[in-house]
Design a protein around this motif. Structure first.
Motif, PDB file in Angstrom:
ATOM      1  N   UNK A  89     -15.637  -3.319  17.556  1.00 31.73           N
ATOM      2  CA  UNK A  89     -15.790  -2.783  16.212  1.00 31.73           C
ATOM      3  C   UNK A  89     -16.916  -1.760  16.170  1.00 31.73           C
ATOM      4  N   UNK A  90     -18.017  -2.064  16.845  1.00 29.55           N
ATOM      5  CA  UNK A  90     -19.139  -1.117  16.908  1.00 29.55           C
ATOM      6  C   UNK A  90     -18.725   0.159  17.634  1.00 29.55           C
ATOM      7  N   UNK A  91     -17.969   0.019  18.698  1.00 32.07           N
ATOM      8  CA  UNK A  91     -17.567   1.192  19.467  1.00 32.07           C
ATOM      9  C   UNK A  91     -16.601   2.063  18.674  1.00 32.07           C
ATOM     10  N   UNK A  92     -15.702   1.456  17.902  1.00 35.58           N
ATOM     11  CA  UNK A  92     -14.807   2.262  17.072  1.00 35.58           C
ATOM     12  C   UNK A  92     -15.596   2.991  15.999  1.00 35.58           C
ATOM     13  N   UNK A  93     -16.581   2.329  15.408  1.00 33.70           N
ATOM     14  CA  UNK A  93     -17.428   2.981  14.406  1.00 33.70           C
ATOM     15  C   UNK A  93     -18.166   4.164  15.020  1.00 33.70           C
ATOM     16  N   UNK A  94     -18.678   3.984  16.231  1.00 30.47           N
ATOM     17  CA  UNK A  94     -19.383   5.079  16.904  1.00 30.47           C
ATOM     18  C   UNK A  94     -18.429   6.240  17.210  1.00 30.47           C
ATOM     19  N   UNK A  95     -17.195   5.918  17.575  1.00 29.89           N
ATOM     20  CA  UNK A  95     -16.224   6.974  17.862  1.00 29.89           C
ATOM     21  C   UNK A  95     -15.932   7.796  16.611  1.00 29.89           C
ATOM     22  N   UNK A  96     -15.730   7.124  15.488  1.00 28.38           N
ATOM     23  CA  UNK A  96     -15.480   7.833  14.228  1.00 28.38           C
ATOM     24  C   UNK A  96     -16.666   8.723  13.883  1.00 28.38           C
ATOM     25  N   UNK A  97     -17.869   8.193  14.007  1.00 25.60           N
ATOM     26  CA  UNK A  97     -19.060   8.971  13.680  1.00 25.60           C
ATOM     27  C   UNK A  97     -19.232  10.162  14.616  1.00 25.60           C
ATOM     28  N   UNK A  98     -18.894   9.982  15.896  1.00 28.88           N
ATOM     29  CA  UNK A  98     -19.037  11.084  16.854  1.00 28.88           C
ATOM     30  C   UNK A  98     -18.105  12.238  16.501  1.00 28.88           C
ATOM     31  N   UNK A  99     -16.873  11.936  16.139  1.00 26.19           N
ATOM     32  CA  UNK A  99     -15.916  12.994  15.827  1.00 26.19           C
ATOM     33  C   UNK A  99     -16.277  13.675  14.505  1.00 26.19           C
ATOM     34  N   UNK A 100     -16.641  12.904  13.499  1.00 22.15           N
ATOM     35  CA  UNK A 100     -17.075  13.516  12.242  1.00 22.15           C
ATOM     36  C   UNK A 100     -18.342  14.344  12.447  1.00 22.15           C
ATOM     37  N   UNK A 101     -19.197  13.905  13.359  1.00 25.12           N
ATOM     38  CA  UNK A 101     -20.411  14.653  13.663  1.00 25.12           C
ATOM     39  C   UNK A 101     -20.126  16.019  14.265  1.00 25.12           C
ATOM     40  N   UNK A 102     -19.036  16.130  15.023  1.00 27.50           N
ATOM     41  CA  UNK A 102     -18.661  17.428  15.584  1.00 27.50           C
ATOM     42  C   UNK A 102     -18.293  18.411  14.480  1.00 27.50           C
ATOM     43  N   UNK A 103     -17.590  17.928  13.458  1.00 25.45           N
ATOM     44  CA  UNK A 103     -17.248  18.804  12.332  1.00 25.45           C
ATOM     45  C   UNK A 103     -18.500  19.256  11.596  1.00 25.45           C
TER      46      UNK A 103
END
Length: 207
Positions: A89-103
């Protein structure tokens, strides 16, 4: 002088490709896609101009590979940052944040990338995209998906849609709102990953 071994030659080719990809990211972010020429990319990378055509059939393909590499590096850094976590769950949250961070951090680059995908060239299956896909698939698997082949493409589509929504000219959606929607869909607490300042929209938990 003895000839270089196959492994040395392969490493030199890998480094040349990496330099071209990094130069592409830098120049398109600085100048925009149309103003960036293949010769400029080769010059920034310190490579012979013929190498660009050797590795990539055109500028659009080069840009997609460059952005996929950037996305892979950002996702990898987000997933492996300290404190390390194997919790799905933590890793999925980090993945979402990483992609939104690129935008958020690379708006011109990501807007150009998304526009290119929607054009005739479509989505390019390059080594950089395959590494990105493997990392996202692993994230979906660790999250506990019973069918990764079904759930990985859905996550990819949702993340791409969120990036488009953040970058939509004239009517962008707040990244925090999109984050809340994605977290709610996957049953993730707002505090997971790297929550933005200000708390969730509406002041309530996204779960």
């Amino acid at each position: 002088m003895s000839p270089r071994s196959a492994s040395v030659n392969e490493e030199l080719r890998r480094r040349s490709r990496e330099r071209l990809l990094q130069a592409t990211v830098e120049l398109v972010a600085e100048r925009g896609y149309e103003a960036t020429k293949l010769g400029d990319i080769a010059d920034r990378a310190g490579a012979a101009r013929g190498l660009v055509s050797y590795y990539f059939p055109g500028k659009r393909q080069l840009l997609q590979s460059a952005v996929h590499r950037l996305m892979h590096l950002a996702l990898e850094a987000g997933l492996e940052r300290e404190p390390r976590s194997d919790d799905g769950r933590e890793r999925l949250a980090r993945a979402i944040d990483a992609v939104l961070g690129l935008a958020r951090d690379h708006p011109r680059l990501m807007r150009t990338h998304m526009a290119g995908i929607l054009q005739a060239e479509g989505f390019i299956q390059c080594p950089e995209q395959q590494r990105l896909a493997a990392l996202l698939r692993d994230t979906v698997a660790r999250y506990g998906s019973p069918d990764v082949d079904r759930d990985y493409p859905l996550l990819r589509a949702l993340l791409m849609g969120a990036v488009v929504a953040v970058l939509l000219p004239g009517a962008p959606m707040p990244a925090s709102r999109l984050r809340a929607e994605l977290f709610q869909r996957y049953g993730l607490e707002w505090e997971l990953g790297v929550p933005p300042d200000g708390g969730p929209p509406g002041g309530t938990s996204s779960r």
